[in-house]
Scaffold this motif. Sequence first.
Motif, short mmCIF file in Angstrom:
data_model
loop_
_atom_site.label_atom_id
_atom_site.label_comp_id
_atom_site.label_asym_id
_atom_site.label_seq_id
_atom_site.Cartn_x
_atom_site.Cartn_y
_atom_site.Cartn_z
N ILE A 95 0.86 -1.18 0.00
CA ILE A 95 0.00 0.00 0.00
C ILE A 95 0.90 1.24 0.00
N HIS A 96 0.81 2.00 -1.07
CA HIS A 96 1.62 3.22 -1.20
C HIS A 96 0.79 4.48 -1.02
N GLY A 97 -0.51 4.32 -0.83
CA GLY A 97 -1.35 5.49 -0.65
C GLY A 97 -2.67 5.17 0.00
N VAL A 98 -3.13 6.07 0.85
CA VAL A 98 -4.46 5.98 1.45
C VAL A 98 -5.08 7.36 1.33
N ILE A 99 -6.12 7.49 0.51
CA ILE A 99 -6.74 8.80 0.31
C ILE A 99 -8.26 8.69 0.43
N LYS A 100 -8.87 9.84 0.61
CA LYS A 100 -10.33 9.88 0.70
C LYS A 100 -10.95 9.40 -0.60
N ARG A 101 -11.96 8.56 -0.47
CA ARG A 101 -12.65 8.05 -1.64
C ARG A 101 -13.32 9.17 -2.43
N GLU A 102 -13.75 10.20 -1.75
CA GLU A 102 -14.47 11.30 -2.40
C GLU A 102 -13.57 12.53 -2.62
N CYS A 103 -12.27 12.31 -2.80
CA CYS A 103 -11.38 13.45 -3.05
C CYS A 103 -11.64 14.02 -4.44
N ASP A 104 -11.09 15.20 -4.71
CA ASP A 104 -11.31 15.80 -6.02
C ASP A 104 -10.48 15.08 -7.08
N ILE A 105 -10.87 15.23 -8.34
CA ILE A 105 -10.26 14.48 -9.44
C ILE A 105 -8.77 14.78 -9.57
N GLY A 106 -8.39 16.04 -9.44
CA GLY A 106 -6.99 16.41 -9.57
C GLY A 106 -6.10 15.72 -8.56
N PHE A 107 -6.56 15.70 -7.31
CA PHE A 107 -5.77 15.04 -6.26
C PHE A 107 -5.68 13.53 -6.50
N PHE A 108 -6.79 12.94 -6.93
CA PHE A 108 -6.82 11.51 -7.22
C PHE A 108 -5.82 11.14 -8.32
N LEU A 109 -5.83 11.89 -9.41
CA LEU A 109 -4.93 11.60 -10.52
C LEU A 109 -3.47 11.84 -10.14
N ASN A 110 -3.24 12.89 -9.36
CA ASN A 110 -1.86 13.17 -8.94
C ASN A 110 -1.36 12.10 -7.98
N SER A 111 -2.27 11.54 -7.19
CA SER A 111 -1.90 10.45 -6.29
C SER A 111 -1.42 9.25 -7.10
N ILE A 112 -2.14 8.95 -8.17
CA ILE A 112 -1.74 7.84 -9.05
C ILE A 112 -0.35 8.10 -9.63
N ASN A 113 -0.12 9.33 -10.08
CA ASN A 113 1.18 9.69 -10.66
C ASN A 113 2.31 9.47 -9.67
N VAL A 114 2.10 9.96 -8.45
CA VAL A 114 3.13 9.84 -7.41
C VAL A 114 3.42 8.38 -7.10
#
Length: 207
Positions: A95-114
């Motif tokens: 597990i490399h990330g734990v984020i809110k399921r309802e986060c905004d699209i930009g944060f979600f995509l940037n999380s994937i990139n990171v």
Amino acid sequence: MKALYLGEKNLGSLGIISIIESNYKMSSVILKNIDKFIEEDSTDYYSIGIIDGRALHTSSSCNLKRLSQLISYPVLLLVEENQPWKKYLEQIQYIHGVIKRECDIGFFLNSINVIQDGGYCYSWSIHTLNNDISEVFNEEYYASSGLTRREMQILKMCLEGATNKEISGKLSRSEKTVSAHKSNILRKLGIKRFPELFIRRHQNNLC
């Protein structure tokens, strides 16, 4: 990018999959039910695995240990505040990330990139509600950023909310020395302050 999405087939999941496929060229997302994924005993490799914490939370038969054994790629966990995701962190590898399921699209995509670039991404605002921040404090990453053991010790206390005075008392160092250490930490990590959301930095972009 070939991604695995472990969750239920519903509007929310399909929306997330659509976001991924429309933002990454030549990408494909495989949607699988968690229990069926375990039953299949699949060893296929993916660029990233995305696990819906809601599906984990509602599954009555999910074997977390077996799920972990089947995954050998970085995982992003989407959670809600009331889910026992501390347990998921303890029992599921990679597990490399734990984020809110309802986060905004930009944060979600940037999380994937990171995460795809080898980094880690956590929503500290969720983390501090129910858990000790030490559970996801990644010493290997901070060491690779040039932080000394003392600086990592101070950073960990900062993320837990300790003031300079409290850190000074615990480490038997002056507040001026603690402040100097904090300046060095910020400089080495390439940030201006200790943000509420703290993740690994990649190519001068902060998720």
